[in-house]
Design an enzyme around this catalytic site. Structure first.
Site, mmCIF file in Angstrom:
data_model
loop_
_atom_site.group_PDB
_atom_site.id
_atom_site.type_symbol
_atom_site.label_atom_id
_atom_site.label_comp_id
_atom_site.label_asym_id
_atom_site.label_seq_id
_atom_site.Cartn_x
_atom_site.Cartn_y
_atom_site.Cartn_z
ATOM 1 N N HIS A 17 0.845 -1.201 0.000
ATOM 2 C CA HIS A 17 0.000 0.000 0.000
ATOM 3 C C HIS A 17 0.881 1.253 0.000
ATOM 4 O O HIS A 17 0.625 2.207 -0.719
ATOM 5 C CB HIS A 17 -0.875 0.069 1.272
ATOM 6 C CG HIS A 17 -1.909 -1.003 1.392
ATOM 7 N ND1 HIS A 17 -2.107 -1.717 2.551
ATOM 8 C CD2 HIS A 17 -2.824 -1.473 0.506
ATOM 9 C CE1 HIS A 17 -3.105 -2.575 2.382
ATOM 10 N NE2 HIS A 17 -3.554 -2.457 1.147
ATOM 11 N N LYS A 41 -17.881 -5.772 7.321
ATOM 12 C CA LYS A 41 -16.728 -6.592 7.712
ATOM 13 C C LYS A 41 -16.331 -6.253 9.141
ATOM 14 O O LYS A 41 -16.593 -5.166 9.626
ATOM 15 C CB LYS A 41 -15.529 -6.244 6.822
ATOM 16 C CG LYS A 41 -15.527 -6.878 5.448
ATOM 17 C CD LYS A 41 -14.115 -6.751 4.881
ATOM 18 C CE LYS A 41 -14.080 -6.687 3.371
ATOM 19 N NZ LYS A 41 -12.781 -6.232 2.856
ATOM 20 N N ARG A 90 -2.293 -5.961 -8.412
ATOM 21 C CA ARG A 90 -1.190 -6.895 -8.148
ATOM 22 C C ARG A 90 -1.116 -7.892 -9.293
ATOM 23 O O ARG A 90 -0.470 -7.656 -10.291
ATOM 24 C CB ARG A 90 -1.408 -7.615 -6.800
ATOM 25 C CG ARG A 90 -1.207 -6.703 -5.604
ATOM 26 C CD ARG A 90 -1.693 -7.312 -4.337
ATOM 27 N NE ARG A 90 -3.124 -7.617 -4.430
ATOM 28 C CZ ARG A 90 -3.882 -8.069 -3.461
ATOM 29 N NH1 ARG A 90 -3.344 -8.330 -2.295
ATOM 30 N NH2 ARG A 90 -5.159 -8.282 -3.621
ATOM 31 N N SER A 128 -3.123 -7.741 3.050
ATOM 32 C CA SER A 128 -3.282 -7.564 4.500
ATOM 33 C C SER A 128 -3.790 -8.851 5.142
ATOM 34 O O SER A 128 -3.370 -9.220 6.239
ATOM 35 C CB SER A 128 -4.284 -6.444 4.797
ATOM 36 O OG SER A 128 -3.828 -5.234 4.300
HETATM 37 O O1 PNS Z 1 -8.914 -2.578 0.320
HETATM 38 P P1 PNS Z 1 -10.194 -3.071 -0.286
HETATM 39 O O2 PNS Z 1 -11.021 -3.779 0.764
HETATM 40 O O3 PNS Z 1 -9.986 -3.892 -1.516
HETATM 41 O O4 PNS Z 1 -11.027 -1.749 -0.740
HETATM 42 C C1 PNS Z 1 -12.327 -1.862 -1.285
HETATM 43 C C2 PNS Z 1 -13.002 -0.501 -1.394
HETATM 44 C C3 PNS Z 1 -12.928 0.268 -0.093
HETATM 45 C C4 PNS Z 1 -12.326 0.322 -2.473
HETATM 46 C C5 PNS Z 1 -14.492 -0.760 -1.816
HETATM 47 O O5 PNS Z 1 -15.039 -1.731 -0.985
HETATM 48 C C6 PNS Z 1 -15.361 0.486 -1.727
HETATM 49 O O6 PNS Z 1 -15.199 1.410 -2.484
HETATM 50 N N1 PNS Z 1 -16.295 0.507 -0.754
HETATM 51 C C7 PNS Z 1 -17.168 1.643 -0.496
HETATM 52 C C8 PNS Z 1 -18.612 1.335 -0.878
HETATM 53 C C9 PNS Z 1 -18.834 1.543 -2.355
HETATM 54 O O7 PNS Z 1 -18.656 2.627 -2.892
HETATM 55 N N2 PNS Z 1 -19.252 0.461 -3.031
HETATM 56 C C10 PNS Z 1 -19.546 0.475 -4.450
HETATM 57 C C11 PNS Z 1 -18.314 0.285 -5.279
HETATM 58 S S1 PNS Z 1 -18.750 -0.457 -6.765
#
Ligand code: PNS
Length: 163
Positions: A17, A41, A90, A128
């Protein structure tokens, strides 16, 4: 001014990150790291702890800001007057999910684009959740996290074991 949001769970922030944050900060005027306060989560670290760890690792990068967010990512991006979302890619396995995320975000917010940075090869295997698993089994996590973050993780897991 070019402003980007780098969103994620960061539970906790890894060297992978950090590499993406550092490189984004080199190409954008300002990068806002958005830490998702995810009610669905159950993260190991609270959102405050994750924000604090990110502030610690980015303390020497002046154009990086760390904030938490709740709800839709695109609303957070809009509220910060940003036009760009940064995500790290990745391996090919990330692609499908990332494509879905970026295309959905683009439909609901057409003025916002996602830029992908390919993860440094050194960290292309890193996540993570894998680091958490290694730490839970008392494995060596020093290659994956900044020493201070590794120490906080060991401390956190010790606290959980004692519960
Ligand atoms: O580190 P991660 O868990 O892969 O990040 C995922 C993240 C935070 C980018 C994604 O879950 C997100 O944007 N969540 C916020 C809710 C949202 O906007 N959902 C619709 C996206 S299509």
């Amino acid at each position: 001014m070019s402003v980007a949001v780098y969103p994620g769970s960061f539970d906790p922030v890894t060297l992978g990150h950090f590499d993406i944050i550092e490189r984004s900060a080199n190409i954008m005027d300002k990068v806002i790291v958005g830490v998702l306060n995810n009610r669905a989560k159950t993260p190991l670290f609270s959102v405050e702890e994750r924000v604090d760890m990110l502030k610690y690792v980015t303390r020497q990068i002046p154009n990086v800001e760390v904030q938490s967010f709740d709800g839709l990512l695109v609303e957070f991006v809009r509220a910060n007057h940003a036009k760009v979302i940064i995500r790290g890619l990745r391996a090919i396995t990330d692609f499908e999910y990332e494509l879905q995320l970026s295309q959905t975000n683009h439909v609901i917010a057409p003025e916002i684009d996602t830029i992908f940075l390919t993860t440094n090869l050194k960290y292309s295997y890193l996540s993570s959740s894998i680091v958490k698993e290694i730490a839970e089994y008392h494995g060596d996590i020093s290659a994956f996290l900044e020493p201070e973050i590794a120490a906080r993780m060991i401390e956190k897991l010790k606290g959980k074991e004692e519960q």
